[in-house]
Design a protein around this motif. Structure first.
Motif, PDB file in Angstrom:
ATOM      1  N   ASN A  33       0.821  -1.207   0.000  1.00  0.00           N
ATOM      2  CA  ASN A  33       0.000   0.000   0.000  1.00  0.00           C
ATOM      3  C   ASN A  33       0.856   1.259   0.000  1.00  0.00           C
ATOM      4  O   ASN A  33       1.868   1.351   0.697  1.00  0.00           O
ATOM      5  N   GLY A  34       0.439   2.245  -0.797  1.00  0.00           N
ATOM      6  CA  GLY A  34       1.144   3.512  -0.842  1.00  0.00           C
ATOM      7  C   GLY A  34       1.505   3.903  -2.263  1.00  0.00           C
ATOM      8  O   GLY A  34       1.140   3.231  -3.233  1.00  0.00           O
ATOM      9  N   LYS A  35       2.225   5.007  -2.387  1.00  0.00           N
ATOM     10  CA  LYS A  35       2.595   5.545  -3.699  1.00  0.00           C
ATOM     11  C   LYS A  35       4.030   5.158  -4.046  1.00  0.00           C
ATOM     12  O   LYS A  35       4.942   5.343  -3.253  1.00  0.00           O
ATOM     13  N   TRP A  36       4.193   4.642  -5.246  1.00  0.00           N
ATOM     14  CA  TRP A  36       5.497   4.225  -5.749  1.00  0.00           C
ATOM     15  C   TRP A  36       5.785   4.962  -7.064  1.00  0.00           C
ATOM     16  O   TRP A  36       4.875   5.305  -7.813  1.00  0.00           O
ATOM     17  N   ARG A  37       7.062   5.173  -7.333  1.00  0.00           N
ATOM     18  CA  ARG A  37       7.455   5.836  -8.579  1.00  0.00           C
ATOM     19  C   ARG A  37       8.530   5.001  -9.267  1.00  0.00           C
ATOM     20  O   ARG A  37       9.422   4.453  -8.623  1.00  0.00           O
ATOM     21  N   SER A  38       8.441   4.913 -10.580  1.00  0.00           N
ATOM     22  CA  SER A  38       9.395   4.123 -11.348  1.00  0.00           C
ATOM     23  C   SER A  38      10.812   4.682 -11.198  1.00  0.00           C
ATOM     24  O   SER A  38      11.034   5.891 -11.371  1.00  0.00           O
ATOM     25  N   ILE A  39      11.757   3.813 -10.882  1.00  0.00           N
ATOM     26  CA  ILE A  39      13.156   4.241 -10.780  1.00  0.00           C
ATOM     27  C   ILE A  39      13.710   4.537 -12.166  1.00  0.00           C
ATOM     28  O   ILE A  39      14.514   5.447 -12.347  1.00  0.00           O
ATOM     29  N   GLU A  40      13.257   3.782 -13.162  1.00  0.00           N
ATOM     30  CA  GLU A  40      13.768   3.976 -14.524  1.00  0.00           C
ATOM     31  C   GLU A  40      13.183   5.215 -15.186  1.00  0.00           C
ATOM     32  O   GLU A  40      13.857   5.861 -15.994  1.00  0.00           O
ATOM     33  N   TYR A  41      11.918   5.558 -14.847  1.00  0.00           N
ATOM     34  CA  TYR A  41      11.264   6.676 -15.531  1.00  0.00           C
ATOM     35  C   TYR A  41      10.389   7.418 -14.541  1.00  0.00           C
ATOM     36  O   TYR A  41       9.323   6.941 -14.165  1.00  0.00           O
ATOM     37  N   GLU A  42      10.827   8.570 -14.111  1.00  0.00           N
ATOM     38  CA  GLU A  42      10.210   9.272 -12.997  1.00  0.00           C
ATOM     39  C   GLU A  42       8.796   9.763 -13.266  1.00  0.00           C
ATOM     40  O   GLU A  42       8.089  10.158 -12.341  1.00  0.00           O
ATOM     41  N   TYR A  43       8.331   9.728 -14.503  1.00  0.00           N
ATOM     42  CA  TYR A  43       6.978  10.175 -14.813  1.00  0.00           C
ATOM     43  C   TYR A  43       5.917   9.126 -14.473  1.00  0.00           C
ATOM     44  O   TYR A  43       4.733   9.436 -14.410  1.00  0.00           O
ATOM     45  N   SER A  44       6.327   7.876 -14.302  1.00  0.00           N
ATOM     46  CA  SER A  44       5.371   6.790 -14.072  1.00  0.00           C
ATOM     47  C   SER A  44       5.210   6.519 -12.581  1.00  0.00           C
ATOM     48  O   SER A  44       6.201   6.285 -11.880  1.00  0.00           O
ATOM     49  N   SER A 129       6.465  11.883  -2.028  1.00  0.00           N
ATOM     50  CA  SER A 129       6.531  13.067  -2.891  1.00  0.00           C
ATOM     51  C   SER A 129       7.665  12.910  -3.896  1.00  0.00           C
ATOM     52  O   SER A 129       8.546  12.051  -3.748  1.00  0.00           O
ATOM     53  N   TYR A 130       7.641  13.757  -4.920  1.00  0.00           N
ATOM     54  CA  TYR A 130       8.683  13.726  -5.948  1.00  0.00           C
ATOM     55  C   TYR A 130      10.048  14.081  -5.356  1.00  0.00           C
ATOM     56  O   TYR A 130      11.063  13.463  -5.707  1.00  0.00           O
ATOM     57  N   ILE A 131      10.090  15.046  -4.452  1.00  0.00           N
ATOM     58  CA  ILE A 131      11.357  15.443  -3.842  1.00  0.00           C
ATOM     59  C   ILE A 131      11.928  14.312  -2.988  1.00  0.00           C
ATOM     60  O   ILE A 131      13.134  14.034  -3.019  1.00  0.00           O
ATOM     61  N   GLU A 132      11.071  13.640  -2.237  1.00  0.00           N
ATOM     62  CA  GLU A 132      11.539  12.498  -1.447  1.00  0.00           C
ATOM     63  C   GLU A 132      12.091  11.404  -2.366  1.00  0.00           C
ATOM     64  O   GLU A 132      13.097  10.754  -2.050  1.00  0.00           O
ATOM     65  N   TYR A 133      11.444  11.224  -3.501  1.00  0.00           N
ATOM     66  CA  TYR A 133      11.914  10.258  -4.500  1.00  0.00           C
ATOM     67  C   TYR A 133      13.326  10.595  -4.964  1.00  0.00           C
ATOM     68  O   TYR A 133      14.207   9.726  -5.018  1.00  0.00           O
TER      69      TYR A 133
END
Length: 303
Positions: A33-44, A129-133
């Motif tokens: 559960n939660g929000k994940w962001r692609s390591i290869e492509y930050e838009y996904s 968040s994007y910055i945390e990413y």
């Protein structure tokens, strides 16, 4: 048009069902559960809800799916809509099976995705968040400064200086942290700034295929639109940033010859590399981001 409207209504209904009637989860599902962001492509991004998965793609579209998981596999179906050669709308089911592993602290996911189109390796980073990413991905700490004079340099907004020319696709990210009176600086490609000239060349080469596909532009515009995006801690002054980003890049592209000759006639022998300092932005995302241009010592020199 009626079919497309039906699809939109169906997606909204599925999302409402997910939010209003969540089912019980097993322990493996709760871990995802939660929000994940692609390591290869930050838009996904992948957002796992208790009873639904919301996928956001680079083209800013969303897909919603019901999902289930155990300790090693994730399963869900996506509806693929397209048109055949006669223009008829095709509705198919794309079955997704992911074999995955989580890191020890459950903030990274490494998986192999199998669907109708083949097998693909991918990885995700759990982030609020994007910055945390960015901090996690590049292992650096910074707090962005506030500045009301900033302009939008993401593709969602257009600025007074030609918005689309500042699309994030053209920006090489630089990171700077202030620690114990020392500046730690790196690019998104290297652990320091020692090879900045090489990183700039490598970055430009890496985006040429996508850049041509999405924008359909001649390669000569790449150098004109290239810029540096600096994510620097608020305690680091602009003067330190520009001092650390001094670089001269020699370019001998035959493809750009006529365009570069024109630039020489118009502006002399050099093109300045534009530097934008990223500022604190509400709901910051790659496409929704503010920055300010700062004085540059760096130049791109064409021979």
């Amino acid at each position: 048009m009626k079919k497309l409207l039906y699809i939109q209504v169906l997606l909204i209904f599925i999302l409402l069902f997910i939010l209003l009637f969540p089912r019980g989860q097993n322990s493996a599902e709760k871990e995802l559960n939660g929000k994940w962001r692609s390591i290869e492509y930050e838009y996904s991004t992948w957002h796992f809800y208790p009873d639904g998965l919301v996928l956001k793609y680079p083209d800013e579209t969303d897909e919603i799916a019901l999902w289930k998981s155990n300790k090693s596999q994730i399963e869900f179906d996506l509806r693929d809509f397209g048109y055949d050669s006669t223009g008829k709308l095709i509705d198919t089911i794309n079955k997704i099976l992911i074999n995955y592993k989580l890191s020890k602290n459950n903030d990274s996911l490494f998986g192999t995705l199998k669907n109708n189109w083949g097998i693909h390796e991918f990885s995700l980073l759990r982030t609020k968040s994007y910055i945390e990413y960015l901090k996690k991905k590049f292992d650096i700490e910074f707090t962005l400064p506030k500045d009301s004079s900033g302009i939008y340099i993401g593709s969602t907004h257009f600025s007074t200086i030609g918005g689309y020319k500042l699309h994030p696709l053209y920006g090489l990210k630089i990171f700077m942290e202030s620690s114990n009176n020392e500046i730690i600086a790196k690019t998104e490609l290297s652990e320091n700034l020692n090879n900045l000239e090489f990183d700039i060349k490598r970055f430009k080469d890496s985006i040429k295929p996508s850049w041509s596909e999405y924008f359909g532009e001649n390669e000569m515009y790449l150098d004109q639109r290239f810029h540096l995006r600096v994510f620097a801690d608020k305690n680091i002054p602009d003067s330190i940033i520009t001092n650390k980003l001094k670089v001269t890049v020699t370019q001998n592209s035959e493809d750009n010859k006529h365009y570069l000759d024109y630039l020489r006639n118009q502006k002399g022998d050099t093109l300045p590399i534009r530097i934008y300092r990223i500022l604190k932005t509400k709901g910051i995302e790659p496409r929704n981001i503010k920055g300010k241009q700062i004085k540059t010592i760096a130049n791109t020199v064409y021979n």
